[in-house]
Design a protein around this motif. Structure first.
Motif, PDB file in Angstrom:
ATOM      1  N   ILE A 163       0.840  -1.196   0.000  1.00 37.36           N
ATOM      2  CA  ILE A 163       0.000   0.000   0.000  1.00 37.36           C
ATOM      3  C   ILE A 163       0.879   1.252   0.000  1.00 37.36           C
ATOM      4  O   ILE A 163       1.844   1.358   0.759  1.00 37.36           O
ATOM      5  CB  ILE A 163      -0.932   0.008   1.224  1.00 37.36           C
ATOM      6  CG1 ILE A 163      -1.880  -1.191   1.178  1.00 37.36           C
ATOM      7  CG2 ILE A 163      -1.715   1.312   1.286  1.00 37.36           C
ATOM      8  CD1 ILE A 163      -2.816  -1.190  -0.004  1.00 37.36           C
ATOM      9  N   GLY A 164       0.514   2.186  -0.878  1.00 34.81           N
ATOM     10  CA  GLY A 164       1.283   3.423  -0.985  1.00 34.81           C
ATOM     11  C   GLY A 164       0.722   4.297  -2.089  1.00 34.81           C
ATOM     12  O   GLY A 164      -0.492   4.473  -2.201  1.00 34.81           O
ATOM     13  N   GLN A 165       1.597   4.809  -2.948  1.00 34.93           N
ATOM     14  CA  GLN A 165       1.185   5.656  -4.061  1.00 34.93           C
ATOM     15  C   GLN A 165       0.441   4.853  -5.122  1.00 34.93           C
ATOM     16  O   GLN A 165       0.583   3.638  -5.225  1.00 34.93           O
ATOM     17  CB  GLN A 165       2.415   6.325  -4.683  1.00 34.93           C
ATOM     18  CG  GLN A 165       3.152   7.264  -3.753  1.00 34.93           C
ATOM     19  CD  GLN A 165       2.313   8.460  -3.352  1.00 34.93           C
ATOM     20  OE1 GLN A 165       1.645   9.076  -4.193  1.00 34.93           O
ATOM     21  NE2 GLN A 165       2.327   8.788  -2.061  1.00 34.93           N
ATOM     22  N   LYS A 166      -0.345   5.550  -5.942  1.00 33.16           N
ATOM     23  CA  LYS A 166      -1.090   4.906  -7.016  1.00 33.16           C
ATOM     24  C   LYS A 166      -0.159   4.218  -8.009  1.00 33.16           C
ATOM     25  O   LYS A 166       0.955   4.658  -8.241  1.00 33.16           O
ATOM     26  CB  LYS A 166      -1.947   5.922  -7.762  1.00 33.16           C
ATOM     27  CG  LYS A 166      -3.195   6.370  -7.035  1.00 33.16           C
ATOM     28  CD  LYS A 166      -4.030   7.277  -7.924  1.00 33.16           C
ATOM     29  CE  LYS A 166      -5.332   7.671  -7.233  1.00 33.16           C
ATOM     30  NZ  LYS A 166      -6.171   8.523  -8.106  1.00 33.16           N
ATOM     31  N   ASP A 167      -0.664   3.148  -8.614  1.00 37.45           N
ATOM     32  CA  ASP A 167       0.045   2.468  -9.696  1.00 37.45           C
ATOM     33  C   ASP A 167      -0.453   3.013 -11.031  1.00 37.45           C
ATOM     34  O   ASP A 167      -1.666   3.029 -11.286  1.00 37.45           O
ATOM     35  CB  ASP A 167      -0.198   0.955  -9.620  1.00 37.45           C
ATOM     36  CG  ASP A 167       0.398   0.224 -10.802  1.00 37.45           C
ATOM     37  OD1 ASP A 167       1.636   0.168 -10.912  1.00 37.45           O
ATOM     38  OD2 ASP A 167      -0.389  -0.282 -11.635  1.00 37.45           O
ATOM     39  N   ASN A 168       0.460   3.456 -11.873  1.00 37.10           N
ATOM     40  CA  ASN A 168       0.083   4.093 -13.136  1.00 37.10           C
ATOM     41  C   ASN A 168      -0.661   3.161 -14.079  1.00 37.10           C
ATOM     42  O   ASN A 168      -1.575   3.578 -14.798  1.00 37.10           O
ATOM     43  CB  ASN A 168       1.328   4.650 -13.837  1.00 37.10           C
ATOM     44  CG  ASN A 168       1.902   5.860 -13.138  1.00 37.10           C
ATOM     45  OD1 ASN A 168       1.200   6.557 -12.414  1.00 37.10           O
ATOM     46  ND2 ASN A 168       3.194   6.105 -13.332  1.00 37.10           N
ATOM     47  N   PHE A 169      -0.273   1.899 -14.097  1.00 40.37           N
ATOM     48  CA  PHE A 169      -0.911   0.964 -15.027  1.00 40.37           C
ATOM     49  C   PHE A 169      -2.373   0.730 -14.652  1.00 40.37           C
ATOM     50  O   PHE A 169      -3.261   0.750 -15.513  1.00 40.37           O
ATOM     51  CB  PHE A 169      -0.150  -0.356 -15.059  1.00 40.37           C
ATOM     52  CG  PHE A 169      -0.697  -1.322 -16.070  1.00 40.37           C
ATOM     53  CD1 PHE A 169      -0.486  -1.113 -17.422  1.00 40.37           C
ATOM     54  CD2 PHE A 169      -1.432  -2.426 -15.681  1.00 40.37           C
ATOM     55  CE1 PHE A 169      -0.997  -1.992 -18.375  1.00 40.37           C
ATOM     56  CE2 PHE A 169      -1.934  -3.318 -16.612  1.00 40.37           C
ATOM     57  CZ  PHE A 169      -1.726  -3.093 -17.962  1.00 40.37           C
ATOM     58  N   ILE A 170      -2.647   0.515 -13.361  1.00 45.39           N
ATOM     59  CA  ILE A 170      -4.030   0.320 -12.930  1.00 45.39           C
ATOM     60  C   ILE A 170      -4.848   1.573 -13.208  1.00 45.39           C
ATOM     61  O   ILE A 170      -6.035   1.498 -13.569  1.00 45.39           O
ATOM     62  CB  ILE A 170      -4.083  -0.064 -11.443  1.00 45.39           C
ATOM     63  CG1 ILE A 170      -3.400  -1.421 -11.226  1.00 45.39           C
ATOM     64  CG2 ILE A 170      -5.530  -0.134 -10.942  1.00 45.39           C
ATOM     65  CD1 ILE A 170      -3.311  -1.860  -9.779  1.00 45.39           C
ATOM     66  N   ASP A 197       3.965   0.723 -19.209  1.00 43.61           N
ATOM     67  CA  ASP A 197       3.583   1.445 -18.007  1.00 43.61           C
ATOM     68  C   ASP A 197       3.590   0.554 -16.772  1.00 43.61           C
ATOM     69  O   ASP A 197       3.369   1.039 -15.658  1.00 43.61           O
ATOM     70  CB  ASP A 197       2.196   2.078 -18.180  1.00 43.61           C
ATOM     71  CG  ASP A 197       2.230   3.267 -19.123  1.00 43.61           C
ATOM     72  OD1 ASP A 197       3.277   3.933 -19.204  1.00 43.61           O
ATOM     73  OD2 ASP A 197       1.213   3.539 -19.790  1.00 43.61           O
ATOM     74  N   VAL A 198       3.785  -0.737 -16.963  1.00 43.61           N
ATOM     75  CA  VAL A 198       3.993  -1.627 -15.820  1.00 43.61           C
ATOM     76  C   VAL A 198       5.459  -1.484 -15.420  1.00 43.61           C
ATOM     77  O   VAL A 198       6.350  -2.067 -16.035  1.00 43.61           O
ATOM     78  CB  VAL A 198       3.674  -3.094 -16.175  1.00 43.61           C
ATOM     79  CG1 VAL A 198       3.894  -3.986 -14.956  1.00 43.61           C
ATOM     80  CG2 VAL A 198       2.241  -3.227 -16.673  1.00 43.61           C
ATOM     81  N   LYS A 199       5.716  -0.684 -14.408  1.00 47.39           N
ATOM     82  CA  LYS A 199       7.089  -0.383 -14.016  1.00 47.39           C
ATOM     83  C   LYS A 199       7.644  -1.470 -13.090  1.00 47.39           C
ATOM     84  O   LYS A 199       6.946  -1.953 -12.201  1.00 47.39           O
ATOM     85  CB  LYS A 199       7.160   0.976 -13.328  1.00 47.39           C
ATOM     86  CG  LYS A 199       6.616   2.128 -14.170  1.00 47.39           C
ATOM     87  CD  LYS A 199       7.379   2.278 -15.488  1.00 47.39           C
ATOM     88  CE  LYS A 199       6.866   3.460 -16.291  1.00 47.39           C
ATOM     89  NZ  LYS A 199       7.547   3.568 -17.600  1.00 47.39           N
ATOM     90  N   LEU A 200       8.897  -1.823 -13.319  1.00 46.44           N
ATOM     91  CA  LEU A 200       9.561  -2.824 -12.483  1.00 46.44           C
ATOM     92  C   LEU A 200      10.352  -2.153 -11.368  1.00 46.44           C
ATOM     93  O   LEU A 200      10.336  -2.612 -10.225  1.00 46.44           O
ATOM     94  CB  LEU A 200      10.471  -3.710 -13.333  1.00 46.44           C
ATOM     95  CG  LEU A 200       9.816  -4.379 -14.560  1.00 46.44           C
ATOM     96  CD1 LEU A 200      10.803  -5.343 -15.207  1.00 46.44           C
ATOM     97  CD2 LEU A 200       8.522  -5.082 -14.192  1.00 46.44           C
ATOM     98  N   GLY A 201      11.091  -1.116 -11.696  1.00 46.15           N
ATOM     99  CA  GLY A 201      11.795  -0.355 -10.678  1.00 46.15           C
ATOM    100  C   GLY A 201      13.105  -0.948 -10.208  1.00 46.15           C
ATOM    101  O   GLY A 201      13.778  -0.374  -9.357  1.00 46.15           O
ATOM    102  N   SER A 202      13.469  -2.100 -10.738  1.00 49.13           N
ATOM    103  CA  SER A 202      14.712  -2.748 -10.314  1.00 49.13           C
ATOM    104  C   SER A 202      15.142  -3.759 -11.358  1.00 49.13           C
ATOM    105  O   SER A 202      14.313  -4.342 -12.056  1.00 49.13           O
ATOM    106  CB  SER A 202      14.504  -3.462  -8.968  1.00 49.13           C
ATOM    107  OG  SER A 202      15.654  -4.223  -8.623  1.00 49.13           O
ATOM    108  N   ARG A 203      16.443  -3.966 -11.458  1.00 52.38           N
ATOM    109  CA  ARG A 203      16.958  -5.005 -12.345  1.00 52.38           C
ATOM    110  C   ARG A 203      17.039  -6.352 -11.640  1.00 52.38           C
ATOM    111  O   ARG A 203      17.239  -7.385 -12.289  1.00 52.38           O
ATOM    112  CB  ARG A 203      18.354  -4.627 -12.842  1.00 52.38           C
ATOM    113  CG  ARG A 203      18.385  -3.375 -13.718  1.00 52.38           C
ATOM    114  CD  ARG A 203      19.795  -3.088 -14.190  1.00 52.38           C
ATOM    115  NE  ARG A 203      19.865  -1.867 -14.995  1.00 52.38           N
ATOM    116  CZ  ARG A 203      20.985  -1.391 -15.502  1.00 52.38           C
ATOM    117  NH1 ARG A 203      22.134  -2.015 -15.283  1.00 52.38           N
ATOM    118  NH2 ARG A 203      20.976  -0.281 -16.221  1.00 52.38           N
TER     119      ARG A 203
END
Length: 268
Positions: A163-170, A197-203
């Protein structure tokens, strides 16, 4: 966490991947009337294998998903390399399958590459709470991007959310989610949806051999779980809950025994 020290284990890991990459999986997900996620019912996860003979692997399989990703059992495996993906915008349809909500790309929306094999992105859907856990910890949401080869071999990319900030894809499909709420099998064309727009944020990612997480629980699925946990808002989570049928607000299969499977971690 420790590095992959044993050549024999390295060879075994590659052998398992090659073996399962030649298997053909069957279609995921049985009819939503035939199974549910209520452990106390006759159709819950502990009973899936008894409902249909072709679902028997749900109970007797030894490479079932999801699993708990335990630090002490994870091997750092740099040979996996950075996740290679080439997604693209594509026309999509939103489908309420009763037990979950699916974004279906009509002509594929790009691909990921695993062990040199191209897996085309076909659909994405969500589970609440998360199905995979990390060191026993569950998360608010898990997204699955399902990829296929032309002969139906599957690779799933999973992203965990707290839970936190909105997800752009949704956010892209929020209005359509309201339109198809509680309407099983309703499909709604949503125009072009961009999976980038489904962000991973990490490799960093985990990888292991597993199965579909809903009947028929077919094994031979390559799982890639992004290590970074992303965020989704409470409002978005409620939107997903409200869209599915009553009783499916929680649609996560319990974790399954790892049975000494190798779980690799790619860490640059």
């Amino acid at each position: 966490m420790f590095r992959f020290k044993h050549p024999i284990l390295f060879a075994a890991f590659i052998a398992i991947f090659l073996f399962h990459c030649i298997q053909v999986t069957s279609e995921p997900d049985g009819d939503q009337h035939e199974f549910n996620y209520n452990r106390g019912s006759g159709k819950g996860p502990n009973r899936w294998s008894k409902i249909h003979e072709e679902w028997s692997v749900c109970g007797k399989g030894n490479m079932q998903s999801p699993i708990d990703l335990l630090d002490e059992k994870v091997e750092v495996f740099k040979h996996l390399g950075r996740l290679k993906k080439s997604y693209k915008p594509s026309n999509a349809t939103l489908v309420n399958r009763g037990h979950d909500i699916m974004v279906k790309w009509e002509d594929g929306a790009g691909a990921i590459y695993v062990n040199g094999t191209k897996y085309i992105l076909k659909q994405g859907h969500w589970h609440t709470p998360s199905e995979h856990t990390i060191n026993g910890r569950s998360f608010a949401l898990e997204a699955h991007l399902v990829h296929e080869t032309n002969d139906k071999r599957r690779a799933v990319l999973a992203i965990l959310y707290k839970i936190g900030q909105k997800d752009n894809f949704i956010s892209q499909v929020a209005d359509y989610l309201r339109d198809i709420a509680n309407s099983k099998d309703e499909e709604k064309e949503v125009g072009v949806i961009d999976p980038r727009d489904v962000k991973l944020g990490s490799r960093k990612y985990y990888r292991y051999m597993g199965s579909l997480t809903a009947p028929p629980c077919t094994e031979g699925v390559i799982w890639t779980i992004v290590k970074k946990v992303r965020t989704v808002s409470r409002e978005q989570l409620k939107l997903l809950w409200d869209a599915v049928h009553d009783g499916y607000e929680k649609n996560a299969r319990p974790t399954q025994p790892s049975n000494d499977r190798i779980v690799a971690l790619y860490r640059p």
